[in-house]
Design an enzyme around this catalytic site. Sequence first.
Site, PDB file in Angstrom:
ATOM      1  N   LYS A 243       0.813  -1.216   0.000  1.00  0.00           N
ATOM      2  CA  LYS A 243       0.000   0.000   0.000  1.00  0.00           C
ATOM      3  C   LYS A 243       0.843   1.260   0.000  1.00  0.00           C
ATOM      4  O   LYS A 243       0.435   2.293  -0.491  1.00  0.00           O
ATOM      5  CB  LYS A 243      -0.923   0.022   1.218  1.00  0.00           C
ATOM      6  CG  LYS A 243      -2.203  -0.718   0.942  1.00  0.00           C
ATOM      7  CD  LYS A 243      -3.286  -0.354   1.927  1.00  0.00           C
ATOM      8  CE  LYS A 243      -4.572  -0.991   1.466  1.00  0.00           C
ATOM      9  NZ  LYS A 243      -5.491  -1.335   2.491  1.00  0.00           N
ATOM     10  N   ARG A 244       2.012   1.169   0.584  1.00  0.00           N
ATOM     11  CA  ARG A 244       2.884   2.345   0.639  1.00  0.00           C
ATOM     12  C   ARG A 244       3.377   2.768  -0.748  1.00  0.00           C
ATOM     13  O   ARG A 244       3.729   3.905  -0.975  1.00  0.00           O
ATOM     14  CB  ARG A 244       4.085   2.061   1.545  1.00  0.00           C
ATOM     15  CG  ARG A 244       3.999   2.770   2.861  1.00  0.00           C
ATOM     16  CD  ARG A 244       5.081   2.286   3.795  1.00  0.00           C
ATOM     17  NE  ARG A 244       4.930   0.855   4.047  1.00  0.00           N
ATOM     18  CZ  ARG A 244       5.924  -0.013   4.122  1.00  0.00           C
ATOM     19  NH1 ARG A 244       7.152   0.385   3.957  1.00  0.00           N
ATOM     20  NH2 ARG A 244       5.707  -1.289   4.374  1.00  0.00           N
TER      21      ARG A 244
END
Length: 469
Positions: A243-244
């Site tokens: 997700k980063r």
Amino acid sequence: MAITRFAPSPTGYLHIGGLRTSLYSYLWARKTGGEFKLRIEDTDTARNNEDAMEAIINAFDWVGLNYDGEVLYQSKRTEIYKVYIDILLDNGNAYKCYMSREELDALRAGQEARKENPRYDGTWRPEDGKVLPEIPQGVEPVIRIKAPTSGTIEFLDGVKGPMKFDANQVDDFVIARSNGMPTYNFVVAVDDALMEMTDIIRGDDHLSNTPKQIVVYNALGFKVPKFYHVPMINNPSGKKLSKRDGAMDVMDYKNQGYLPEALLNFLVRLGWSNGDQEIFSMEDMLELFDPSNINKSASAYNAEKLLWLNSEYIKAVSNDRLIQELKFFDMDLSHHPKRTELLDLSKQRAQTLIELKASVNAILEIPTSYEESGVKKFVKEDTKAFLEKYINLLEKNKDDLYDVAKVEEITKPFITENGLKFPQLFQPIRIALTGGTQAPSVYDIIAILGFNEVSSRLQNALKRNFQNT
Ligand code: GLU
């Protein structure tokens, strides 16, 4: 003619990796005049949820990948799977195994101690002349499939080339649990066969399932489809995408102001290429895509590239389309008299629809504050005097100001006659009209806003001496 499918497990949102394999499957089916189907793999009832199913279907709608026929839900097909389990029991390609959990655990423990791969030892596998153990009381059997005990399981992967698995890597795996529920690899193979899949394009995290599925095809006499196992999408440092590194949920891209065609273009290039070409319309993709050109190595997610593609698509699509898209961000320009000019101007620099909206608003909204560093740099002692003069000039030409060329025609000589440099005039005007120094062409803004609005914003800035308090 390729018949392909996307078969998500509805345990969360639609992941961009999933969207990429479905795009490939979609393109290949459409290109060959075949069919593209959607199957929801919802047998793991504990992990499924309705919202996730809806989310997947909504994401498909958003990107415009239309599928053929009804969506198939595995949870509604248990009876069909049972028919095929019975066929295998009848033709001797599957058998009942009464091994208890304790026996199985003991078997595993022994194998682990001997550093062997955990595998079923064939206790209940019927063989000619073999005497099977006595059936224990009160034990509901699982059903196991008879997998080959020697040789290899081979197939030609469309991406990875020839694949060869030693038969001892696949044991007699369970195809139905003791409660009668069929298991994952079994139902996937049965469904793919019954749905008449010719080409299975999926992530290479499924590669190790393929030999098991081939065992099922063979046991049931089904034709084995062609497999394409697509390498994963990694982050720029070669690690698993998280997700980063960027959004994972396809719908987040919508919320962040991406156009679906930009996302599809981005995804088609993540793992496939056609020379140096970067921009692919749907027509281009349909003409050029071929799964046998899918890259053999993992691809790297590149957020900059996606932004660049999005800005290209924002420039390329029609203003009507942008007006529709902006409604999602609570901006309705459909009746604005200057909508064409506003969008023609603002889309030149917007990387997302959110930036497009901000840039339209920067023109439409009366500034509530002035950028301090810009004021410091560009507003000087003589600014007031020549801005007042300029307002007079605009007033004299006020009926023609809707015409950008006219604004330019009167402004250029004004600059020369007053011995000014362009930024000396334009930056204070930008600040007065929009609050900042980044706005696009002053001529265009004046033509969009018209004399009264321009004059009022300029006067206001002068009155406040470009100060915020
Ligand atoms: N349901 C599997 C998944 O979501 C895909 C199965 C397949 O493509 O064979 O990962």
